[in-house]
Design a protein around this motif. Structure first.
Motif, PDB file in Angstrom:
ATOM      1  N   UNK A   1     -19.943  -0.027  14.221  1.00 17.91           N
ATOM      2  CA  UNK A   1     -19.262   1.050  14.927  1.00 17.91           C
ATOM      3  C   UNK A   1     -18.634   0.288  16.258  1.00 17.91           C
ATOM      4  N   UNK A   2     -19.140  -0.491  16.967  1.00 16.46           N
ATOM      5  CA  UNK A   2     -18.781  -0.930  18.355  1.00 16.46           C
ATOM      6  C   UNK A   2     -17.720  -1.984  17.890  1.00 16.46           C
ATOM      7  N   UNK A   3     -17.781  -2.678  16.958  1.00 16.27           N
ATOM      8  CA  UNK A   3     -16.859  -3.615  16.700  1.00 16.27           C
ATOM      9  C   UNK A   3     -15.572  -2.925  16.153  1.00 16.27           C
ATOM     10  N   UNK A   4     -15.734  -2.011  15.466  1.00 17.26           N
ATOM     11  CA  UNK A   4     -14.477  -1.028  15.152  1.00 17.26           C
ATOM     12  C   UNK A   4     -13.677  -0.504  16.419  1.00 17.26           C
ATOM     13  N   UNK A   5     -14.663  -0.114  17.310  1.00 17.33           N
ATOM     14  CA  UNK A   5     -13.857   0.528  18.508  1.00 17.33           C
ATOM     15  C   UNK A   5     -13.023  -0.615  19.342  1.00 17.33           C
ATOM     16  N   UNK A   6     -13.716  -2.024  19.138  1.00 22.14           N
ATOM     17  CA  UNK A   6     -12.867  -3.022  19.879  1.00 22.14           C
ATOM     18  C   UNK A   6     -11.761  -3.338  18.853  1.00 22.14           C
ATOM     19  N   UNK A   7     -11.422  -2.884  18.066  1.00 25.37           N
ATOM     20  CA  UNK A   7     -10.299  -3.245  17.208  1.00 25.37           C
ATOM     21  C   UNK A   7     -10.466  -4.093  15.966  1.00 25.37           C
ATOM     22  N   UNK A   8     -11.982  -4.407  15.577  1.00 27.06           N
ATOM     23  CA  UNK A   8     -12.120  -5.586  14.687  1.00 27.06           C
ATOM     24  C   UNK A   8     -11.614  -4.991  13.329  1.00 27.06           C
ATOM     25  N   UNK A   9     -11.003  -6.163  12.577  1.00 24.93           N
ATOM     26  CA  UNK A   9     -10.515  -5.723  11.249  1.00 24.93           C
ATOM     27  C   UNK A   9     -11.729  -6.156  10.214  1.00 24.93           C
ATOM     28  N   UNK A  10     -12.552  -5.437   9.890  1.00 19.39           N
ATOM     29  CA  UNK A  10     -13.365  -5.840   8.821  1.00 19.39           C
ATOM     30  C   UNK A  10     -13.200  -5.535   7.431  1.00 19.39           C
ATOM     31  N   UNK A  11     -13.166  -6.444   6.866  1.00 15.04           N
ATOM     32  CA  UNK A  11     -12.642  -6.778   5.428  1.00 15.04           C
ATOM     33  C   UNK A  11     -13.759  -7.067   4.456  1.00 15.04           C
ATOM     34  N   UNK A  12     -13.789  -6.069   3.599  1.00 15.32           N
ATOM     35  CA  UNK A  12     -14.856  -5.921   2.685  1.00 15.32           C
ATOM     36  C   UNK A  12     -14.460  -6.596   1.098  1.00 15.32           C
TER      37      UNK A  12
END
Length: 295
Positions: A97-108
């Protein structure tokens, strides 16, 4: 952001005195062992760099720390994961959640043919440019500079406080921190394998240093644990530590670390400095899972 020497607390646990190196207090956003590992990149000139590329678990401490680093350096973060649980997607929490808030592009990736690392190195990196690639958990040679600072802090504290014959303990994922600490300390560094077994951890050591005489001492786990699975003894010792020391430790690494340490000969026979490496961001969700299972 200031990068300061973390304090060392003295606690009593199981009727034994233990020193705690509080790297969990380094900085509000950039703390723990990832702050040490990524110190090099924090001071690196990102001129011309457009993104950071890495991989690992969607709840990895490195994901959150890299998202902070990317935000500080004003670059993108592409973080590859093999799979994201549906519940986590629908209910973001913890590092994810916190990484998404920081703008991370999490690629599955959703592929099982090869490992995530192999996929990234064989299919992604060759099509990218102007990037920095950081392996899972910060297992890179550049981590050494920040960990050397940690070793220097420990050595100076021990000298100032006339503490001799200290044993340094910390639980390991990739073992990078333990390995470089042993390189720069004349004290014995103890660790245990939290991800995989002792053979896996040794393999990680050899990837960064082929000289086995410079490797930390691995304490053998008393039983086989699967990383991320719930074990009542993990929860019990977590609560016991919190009650007796008023310090919150990580449920994934520290619970196994403490169980391993207190069952070893070193706990009663030596002075121990335990390195608190942070990682408590995911505790809230872990505690809910434990309460749902055991309470």
């Amino acid at each position: 952001m200031k990068y300061i020497n973390s304090p060392i607390d003295t606690i009593n646990f199981k009727n034994h005195q233990v020193f705690i190196k509080r790297d969990d207090l380094l900085d509000k956003y950039f703390l723990g062992n990832k702050a040490r590992k990524f110190y090099y990149f924090l001071n690196y000139d990102f001129n011309g760099i457009k993104k950071i590329i890495s991989f690992g678990s969607p709840q990895a401490n490195s994901l959150y720390s890299l998202s902070v680093l990317a935000k500080i350096k004003n670059v993108k973060l592409d973080f590859y994961v093999s799979h994201i649980a549906t519940f986590l997607k629908q209910n973001p929490h913890g590092n994810y959640k916190e990484a998404l808030k920081n703008g991370a592009n999490i690629i599955e990736l959703n592929q099982n043919e090869i490992s995530t690392q192999e996929y990234v190195e064989e299919n992604i990196l060759k099509n990218e440019e102007h990037y920095i690639y950081i392996e899972e958990g910060g297992r890179v040679k550049e981590a050494e500079s920040g960990i050397k600072i940690l070793a220097d802090e420990i050595m100076n504290w021990a000298k100032d406080n006339d503490e001799n014959n200290l044993k340094i303990f910390l639980p390991s994922g990739t073992g990078t921190t333990a390995l470089f600490l042993q390189k720069h300390l004349d004290m014995e560094v103890l660790t245990c394998a939290c991800v995989g077994d002792e053979a896996y951890l040794k393999k990680q050591f050899f990837q960064l240093n082929s000289d086995e005489s410079k490797h930390p001492t691995i304490l053998k786990n008393k039983k086989k644990y699967h990383f991320g699975k719930l074990y009542k003894e993990f929860y019990d010792i977590h609560l016991e530590l919190l009650d007796e020391t008023q310090i919150e430790f990580d449920l994934l690494y520290d619970s196994l670390g403490w169980l391993n340490l207190i069952s070893s000969k070193y706990f009663t026979q030596n002075k121990i400095l335990y390195i608190h490496q942070g990682g408590i961001l995911g505790n809230e969700s872990m505690i809910k899972r434990y309460e749902n299972k055991y309470l």
